[in-house]
Design a protein around this motif. Sequence first.
Motif, PDB file in Angstrom:
ATOM      1  N   MET A  97      44.584  27.572  48.524  1.00 19.87           N
ATOM      2  CA  MET A  97      45.573  28.312  47.728  1.00 19.87           C
ATOM      3  C   MET A  97      45.879  29.632  48.391  1.00 19.87           C
ATOM      4  O   MET A  97      47.025  30.094  48.395  1.00 19.87           O
ATOM      5  CB  MET A  97      45.004  28.598  46.361  1.00 19.87           C
ATOM      6  CG  MET A  97      45.490  27.811  45.170  1.00 19.87           C
ATOM      7  SD  MET A  97      47.008  27.012  45.144  1.00 19.87           S
ATOM      8  CE  MET A  97      47.813  28.034  44.033  1.00 19.87           C
ATOM      9  N   SER A  98      44.855  30.253  48.959  1.00 20.37           N
ATOM     10  CA  SER A  98      45.040  31.544  49.620  1.00 20.37           C
ATOM     11  C   SER A  98      45.917  31.399  50.837  1.00 20.37           C
ATOM     12  O   SER A  98      46.734  32.276  51.142  1.00 20.37           O
ATOM     13  CB  SER A  98      43.687  32.147  49.999  1.00 20.37           C
ATOM     14  OG  SER A  98      43.003  31.261  50.875  1.00 20.37           O
ATOM     15  N   GLU A  99      45.783  30.242  51.580  1.00 16.92           N
ATOM     16  CA  GLU A  99      46.625  30.054  52.766  1.00 16.92           C
ATOM     17  C   GLU A  99      48.101  29.884  52.343  1.00 16.92           C
ATOM     18  O   GLU A  99      49.010  30.412  52.984  1.00 16.92           O
ATOM     19  CB  GLU A  99      46.151  28.821  53.528  1.00 16.92           C
ATOM     20  CG  GLU A  99      44.778  28.994  54.163  1.00 16.92           C
ATOM     21  CD  GLU A  99      44.357  27.763  54.933  1.00 16.92           C
ATOM     22  OE1 GLU A  99      45.168  26.794  54.963  1.00 16.92           O
ATOM     23  OE2 GLU A  99      43.270  27.785  55.526  1.00 16.92           O
ATOM     24  N   ALA A 100      48.335  29.126  51.251  1.00 20.51           N
ATOM     25  CA  ALA A 100      49.704  28.945  50.766  1.00 20.51           C
ATOM     26  C   ALA A 100      50.301  30.281  50.327  1.00 20.51           C
ATOM     27  O   ALA A 100      51.467  30.586  50.608  1.00 20.51           O
ATOM     28  CB  ALA A 100      49.723  27.950  49.617  1.00 20.51           C
ATOM     29  N   ALA A 101      49.483  31.057  49.650  1.00 16.93           N
ATOM     30  CA  ALA A 101      49.979  32.369  49.210  1.00 16.93           C
ATOM     31  C   ALA A 101      50.284  33.256  50.396  1.00 16.93           C
ATOM     32  O   ALA A 101      51.263  34.020  50.400  1.00 16.93           O
ATOM     33  CB  ALA A 101      48.952  33.029  48.293  1.00 16.93           C
ATOM     34  N   SER A 102      49.427  33.144  51.416  1.00 15.99           N
ATOM     35  CA  SER A 102      49.663  33.948  52.620  1.00 15.99           C
ATOM     36  C   SER A 102      50.954  33.538  53.308  1.00 15.99           C
ATOM     37  O   SER A 102      51.740  34.380  53.758  1.00 15.99           O
ATOM     38  CB  SER A 102      48.478  33.801  53.565  1.00 15.99           C
ATOM     39  OG  SER A 102      48.716  34.493  54.765  1.00 15.99           O
ATOM     40  N   GLU A 103      51.200  32.210  53.373  1.00 19.56           N
ATOM     41  CA  GLU A 103      52.438  31.745  54.004  1.00 19.56           C
ATOM     42  C   GLU A 103      53.674  32.190  53.203  1.00 19.56           C
ATOM     43  O   GLU A 103      54.705  32.565  53.778  1.00 19.56           O
ATOM     44  CB  GLU A 103      52.404  30.226  54.110  1.00 19.56           C
ATOM     45  CG  GLU A 103      51.378  29.704  55.113  1.00 19.56           C
ATOM     46  CD  GLU A 103      51.355  28.191  55.156  1.00 19.56           C
ATOM     47  OE1 GLU A 103      52.138  27.577  54.386  1.00 19.56           O
ATOM     48  OE2 GLU A 103      50.586  27.645  55.963  1.00 19.56           O
ATOM     49  N   ILE A 104      53.518  32.119  51.896  1.00 18.79           N
ATOM     50  CA  ILE A 104      54.643  32.572  51.043  1.00 18.79           C
ATOM     51  C   ILE A 104      54.940  34.048  51.289  1.00 18.79           C
ATOM     52  O   ILE A 104      56.102  34.482  51.365  1.00 18.79           O
ATOM     53  CB  ILE A 104      54.333  32.303  49.569  1.00 18.79           C
ATOM     54  CG1 ILE A 104      54.318  30.795  49.297  1.00 18.79           C
ATOM     55  CG2 ILE A 104      55.363  32.991  48.662  1.00 18.79           C
ATOM     56  CD1 ILE A 104      53.893  30.430  47.893  1.00 18.79           C
ATOM     57  N   ALA A 105      53.863  34.814  51.411  1.00 17.14           N
ATOM     58  CA  ALA A 105      54.043  36.251  51.661  1.00 17.14           C
ATOM     59  C   ALA A 105      54.718  36.489  53.001  1.00 17.14           C
ATOM     60  O   ALA A 105      55.597  37.352  53.134  1.00 17.14           O
ATOM     61  CB  ALA A 105      52.692  36.966  51.605  1.00 17.14           C
ATOM     62  N   VAL A 106      54.292  35.693  54.026  1.00 12.59           N
ATOM     63  CA  VAL A 106      54.915  35.836  55.359  1.00 12.59           C
ATOM     64  C   VAL A 106      56.389  35.461  55.300  1.00 12.59           C
ATOM     65  O   VAL A 106      57.269  36.132  55.877  1.00 12.59           O
ATOM     66  CB  VAL A 106      54.158  34.978  56.391  1.00 12.59           C
ATOM     67  CG1 VAL A 106      54.903  34.956  57.721  1.00 12.59           C
ATOM     68  CG2 VAL A 106      52.748  35.514  56.597  1.00 12.59           C
TER      69      VAL A 106
ATOM     70  N   ALA B 186      62.941  39.075  53.794  1.00 10.52           N
ATOM     71  CA  ALA B 186      63.355  40.459  53.551  1.00 10.52           C
ATOM     72  C   ALA B 186      63.839  41.115  54.830  1.00 10.52           C
ATOM     73  O   ALA B 186      64.834  41.854  54.838  1.00 10.52           O
ATOM     74  CB  ALA B 186      62.182  41.242  52.946  1.00 10.52           C
ATOM     75  N   GLU B 187      63.146  40.815  55.927  1.00  9.76           N
ATOM     76  CA  GLU B 187      63.567  41.383  57.208  1.00  9.76           C
ATOM     77  C   GLU B 187      64.931  40.847  57.624  1.00  9.76           C
ATOM     78  O   GLU B 187      65.793  41.590  58.120  1.00  9.76           O
ATOM     79  CB  GLU B 187      62.523  41.067  58.276  1.00  9.76           C
ATOM     80  CG  GLU B 187      62.817  41.704  59.618  1.00  9.76           C
ATOM     81  CD  GLU B 187      61.744  41.380  60.654  1.00  9.76           C
ATOM     82  OE1 GLU B 187      61.917  41.773  61.822  1.00  9.76           O
ATOM     83  OE2 GLU B 187      60.739  40.726  60.291  1.00  9.76           O
ATOM     84  N   ALA B 188      65.147  39.531  57.387  1.00 13.00           N
ATOM     85  CA  ALA B 188      66.452  38.940  57.731  1.00 13.00           C
ATOM     86  C   ALA B 188      67.561  39.531  56.868  1.00 13.00           C
ATOM     87  O   ALA B 188      68.668  39.804  57.342  1.00 13.00           O
ATOM     88  CB  ALA B 188      66.390  37.427  57.559  1.00 13.00           C
ATOM     89  N   GLU B 189      67.264  39.704  55.567  1.00  5.00           N
ATOM     90  CA  GLU B 189      68.260  40.315  54.697  1.00  5.00           C
ATOM     91  C   GLU B 189      68.567  41.744  55.117  1.00  5.00           C
ATOM     92  O   GLU B 189      69.720  42.188  55.067  1.00  5.00           O
ATOM     93  CB  GLU B 189      67.767  40.290  53.250  1.00  5.00           C
ATOM     94  CG  GLU B 189      67.726  38.886  52.637  1.00  5.00           C
ATOM     95  CD  GLU B 189      67.185  38.905  51.222  1.00  5.00           C
ATOM     96  OE1 GLU B 189      66.648  39.969  50.816  1.00  5.00           O
ATOM     97  OE2 GLU B 189      67.296  37.884  50.524  1.00  5.00           O
TER      98      GLU B 189
END
Length: 543
Positions: free
Chosen positions: A1-10, A16-19
């Motif tokens: 779950m932590s890896e999925a959350a980390s990927e979501i955050a990335v 956000a950077e693209a926007e």
Amino acid sequence: MSEAASEIAVLRAALAEAEARASAAEEELTQIRAVISASEEMIRHLRLQIAKLRREQYGHSAERHARLIEQLEMQLEDLETDIADDRAKAEATAPKTAIAAFERRRPTRKPFPEHLPRERVVIEAPIACSCCGSDRIVKMGEDVTETLEVIPRQWKVVQTVREKFTCRNCERISQPPAPFHPTPRGWAGPNLLAMILFEKFGQHQPLNRQAERYAKEGVEISLSTLADQVGACAVALQPIHDLIRAHVLGAERLHADDTTVPLLAKGGTTTARLWTYLRDDRPFAGGAPPAALYFFSTDRRKEHPSRHLAGWTGILQADAYGGYNDLYHPNHKPEPVRSALCWSHARRKFFELADIKAKARKGKKSGAEISPVALEAVKRINAIFDVERQINGLGAKARYDARQGLVRPLIESLHDWLLAERARMSKHNPVAKAINYMFEEDGRWEAFTRFLDDGRICLTNNAAERALRGVALGRKAWLFAGSPRGGDRAAFMYSLIISAKMNDVDPQAWLADVLARLPDMPLSRLPELLPWNWKAQLLAQAA
């Protein structure tokens, strides 16, 4: 779950950077578009100004192409609006950091007139220091920002109360007399009447449009009621018109011209005429104030100028219209009027044959269609105009001396050159016809050159044409005159309004004051109400 959350955050960070990059790119694109738009509009702006200056240089502003100048002005107005729109959009989306980019120099705004009242709005001052919170603050100055604002038109009803009194001894009832109104059965004040008159004849707003606008403001006035007041005001202002007429016809030199006016007739309209006779002594530093006199006629027969100028003698500056010939006839009483013809009309005939841009608009090859003789004639006449511009406003004696030394040699050279060129042409040649306009009848060249021997005479009749320019604009608004009496009334009011404008007087303010003072004014003091005397009184009061 932590890896999925980390990927979501990335992914969110990448999004956000693209926007942010897209937003920055959009802001940069907006800036670039603003720069390109401002640059292109500046180029177009300059091109239009150059075209306008060229047409003014070659006399188009006084020719039939005056409508093109108005079109250029409208295009310049649209360009300025577009540039302001682009600038506002760019400033709204610009980042906080400064970006070095092309910035069009903004026009310098003139200060607001000093006579306007000022309403001082003071922003509430702080009671403590915004930095440390101390209440030991002292005023050290102020910055004032001025904003121009307008108060909407206000309507009001003025109630004039006349109290009645009775005497306890003789029981007689006494009451102050009723005040005079500008018009019979007066229900409208002088300011309202002046506004109706000026909007109808000065701003070319028919009464039906005025009635619609008044109704939207909450005051319903019928069209017939407005028309009744216009007619009554014309009767009330007749003494002022008579004084202006006497002043104009008292001149030794007049400008004359006429223009078409559509007249309502059965099944459509007919072409009527509005005539103007203008007194303007300012070109030779004369002391008489300028004024204009207008007449209306249902046709252009030659008896109209003879009737308008019956008993008048002097110098008449006009075009070569044959309707004035009876005035120039040796049997004219009390003596013949001397003719001074307009050089703008003579130049115009050559200019039309040398107008390269007009030929191009008609799809003709400019190189083959332009007449070198016509072009040379325009250049020679332009040299005369250049000298006249330099001596405009000087005294009659100074103008006469300058013309003898500078203009007469140009005129004599032009005379010999025109005759020599005409001798080599067919009588059907358009250039020959333009030359014949100046030599067609006996005495016509003498009328063209009469200005050389009299410093009071102007080179052109442009003053009369300018006096009729408002009528040409008004035709688009009121479309036609409803009747011959309506045309006479329009000529009557034009005489008042244009005379006021020629003396730098606000016609509406002048009419309002005249209508207010006229009922109580004795006949001996009526000249005080003439525009030039009224202006002098106003300046004296202000001083």
